[in-house]
Design a protein around this motif. Structure first.
Motif, mmCIF file in Angstrom:
data_model
loop_
_atom_site.group_PDB
_atom_site.id
_atom_site.type_symbol
_atom_site.label_atom_id
_atom_site.label_comp_id
_atom_site.label_asym_id
_atom_site.label_seq_id
_atom_site.Cartn_x
_atom_site.Cartn_y
_atom_site.Cartn_z
ATOM 1 N N ALA A 11 18.245 9.089 -22.515
ATOM 2 C CA ALA A 11 17.771 9.312 -21.223
ATOM 3 C C ALA A 11 16.333 9.216 -21.017
ATOM 4 O O ALA A 11 15.706 10.156 -21.521
ATOM 5 N N THR A 35 18.297 4.504 -20.275
ATOM 6 C CA THR A 35 18.238 4.747 -18.903
ATOM 7 C C THR A 35 16.840 5.084 -18.468
ATOM 8 O O THR A 35 15.906 5.548 -19.398
ATOM 9 N N ARG A 37 14.066 5.010 -14.485
ATOM 10 C CA ARG A 37 13.854 4.412 -13.148
ATOM 11 C C ARG A 37 13.313 3.270 -12.922
ATOM 12 O O ARG A 37 13.364 2.561 -11.948
ATOM 13 N N THR A 71 19.208 4.585 -13.966
ATOM 14 C CA THR A 71 19.641 5.749 -13.768
ATOM 15 C C THR A 71 18.491 6.639 -13.094
ATOM 16 O O THR A 71 17.424 7.084 -13.923
ATOM 17 N N ASP A 72 18.858 7.599 -12.156
ATOM 18 C CA ASP A 72 17.620 8.634 -11.552
ATOM 19 C C ASP A 72 18.596 9.730 -12.147
ATOM 20 O O ASP A 72 19.507 10.151 -11.506
ATOM 21 N N HIS A 73 17.765 10.483 -13.173
ATOM 22 C CA HIS A 73 18.726 11.641 -13.675
ATOM 23 C C HIS A 73 18.289 12.807 -12.721
ATOM 24 O O HIS A 73 18.934 14.069 -13.402
ATOM 25 N N VAL A 79 24.313 10.263 -12.737
ATOM 26 C CA VAL A 79 24.667 10.506 -14.165
ATOM 27 C C VAL A 79 26.165 10.550 -14.605
ATOM 28 O O VAL A 79 26.362 9.959 -15.422
ATOM 29 N N ASN A 98 17.825 13.496 -24.542
ATOM 30 C CA ASN A 98 17.082 14.037 -23.336
ATOM 31 C C ASN A 98 15.671 13.873 -23.380
ATOM 32 O O ASN A 98 14.961 14.658 -23.827
ATOM 33 N N ILE A 100 13.575 12.329 -20.754
ATOM 34 C CA ILE A 100 13.175 12.411 -19.315
ATOM 35 C C ILE A 100 11.922 13.315 -18.994
ATOM 36 O O ILE A 100 11.717 14.702 -19.409
ATOM 37 N N THR A 131 16.294 17.127 -14.742
ATOM 38 C CA THR A 131 17.012 16.322 -14.987
ATOM 39 C C THR A 131 17.607 16.284 -16.435
ATOM 40 O O THR A 131 18.688 15.920 -16.756
ATOM 41 N N HIS A 132 17.077 17.273 -17.211
ATOM 42 C CA HIS A 132 17.596 17.408 -18.532
ATOM 43 C C HIS A 132 18.956 18.350 -18.299
ATOM 44 O O HIS A 132 19.918 18.107 -18.748
ATOM 45 N N THR A 135 21.751 16.016 -16.803
ATOM 46 C CA THR A 135 22.124 14.976 -17.847
ATOM 47 C C THR A 135 23.337 15.609 -19.026
ATOM 48 O O THR A 135 24.280 15.190 -19.069
#
Length: 303
Positions: A11, A35, A37, A71-73, A79, A98, A100, A131-132, A135
């Motif tokens: 991610a 993944t 954006r 994917t927008d986390h 997700v 993770n 991001i 985000t983390h 996810t």
């Protein structure tokens, strides 16, 4: 694809450490969902040219199977859809990374809290922490269906280094990078008894795409950047931390790392891998033994 291939989700694989980790997992022959954006049709607010499709192609070229999934986390439903796709296509998830971030332009160095733009700082925390959490919240149930799952939280700096407030970076950056380490610890406590392993990892002085641009060099002549900052002589490619993650994924005794805070240089000594040029830079050991000790800067013996 060999039956020993692991199913991996990176991610935040668009660029930098995420791209290196995805590519190195491909080098090890794994299936890697990449993944982010930024796609060839759409750029994120970072407004950079790297895309998740390029990362997926690098994974495949390295020997794995790269799958690009925009994917927008920050979107839990997005997700959830990503995890549902992985379940549908493979029935399991073996490795969750993770990585991001997206906060490079959202903080200012050497400015106190009240001089930092509040909206930018809060956005940084959303991108780097929420985000983390989102996810992991959505992906852990699938990962835990089979024993031996690995969760890697990518941060900046070891737990030891981040224990002290990083004044030069400011509070938003400091909180974000410390929170990711804490999240790794939390997941270690929760998934360890269920057969999983969670830890945090930091690259050293990363020669990301943005950092190469900052120093006005390319990967071919990166050494010239040391003329601007002698510490750059200890920099590493994103593949170095990528190979660290691949080594962790392949470790039959990976549970020994549960709850750990590790660096790419530390794991290179443990597992014997190198950066793409055959070297083993260890910038965090250098920081501890030279920089923090107040000794005269000397990079000899740390690469």
């Amino acid at each position: 694809m060999e039956s020993t291939a692991k199913i991996c989700l990176v991610a935040g694989a668009t660029r930098g450490a995420g791209r290196g980790i995805a590519t190195a997992l491909g080098e090890a022959g794994h299936v890697v969902y990449c993944t982010g954006r930024t796609t060839r049709e759409h750029r994120s607010e970072m407004n950079r040219s790297e895309t998740i499709e390029e990362t997926a192609e690098r994974v495949t070229a390295a020997g794995g199977t790269g799958v690009a999934v925009p994917t927008d986390h920050l979107d839990p439903d997005a997700v959830s859809a990503l995890v549902a796709r992985i379940r549908s296509e493979h029935g399991r998830l073996d490795v969750l990374v993770n990585d991001i971030w997206g906060g490079d332009s959202l903080f200012e160095f050497d400015k106190p809290l009240w001089e930092q733009p509040l909206e930018d700082g809060l956005r940084l925390l959303r991108l780097a922490v929420d985000t983390h959490l989102i996810t992991s919240h959505r992906a852990l149930p699938l990962l835990l269906e089979n024993p031996g799952g690995l969760v890697v939280e990518v941060t900046d700096g070891t737990a030891e280094f981040n224990a002290k407030y990083r004044k030069e970076c400011g509070p938003f950056f400091d909180i974000a990078k410390s929170a990711v380490i804490r999240l790794a610890n939390a997941q270690a406590v929760e998934i360890g008894p269920l057969g999983g392993t969670a830890l945090s990892i930091t690259p050293g002085f990363l020669r990301s795409e943005a950092m190469l641009e900052h120093f006005g060099v390319t990967e071919e002549n990166w050494q010239e950047g040391a003329a601007k900052d002698h510490h750059f002589a200890l920099s590493e490619t994103p593949m170095y931390v990528g190979r660290a993650v691949a080594a962790l994924a392949a470790d039959p005794l990976k549970e020994r790392w549960n709850g750990a805070s590790v660096s790419s240089g530390e794991l290179a000594k443990e597992f014997g891998f190198t950066d793409v040029d055959g070297s083993r830079p260890d910038v965090w050991r250098y920081i501890n033994e030279i920089t923090l000790a107040g000794k005269t800067a000397d990079t000899a013996g740390y690469r």
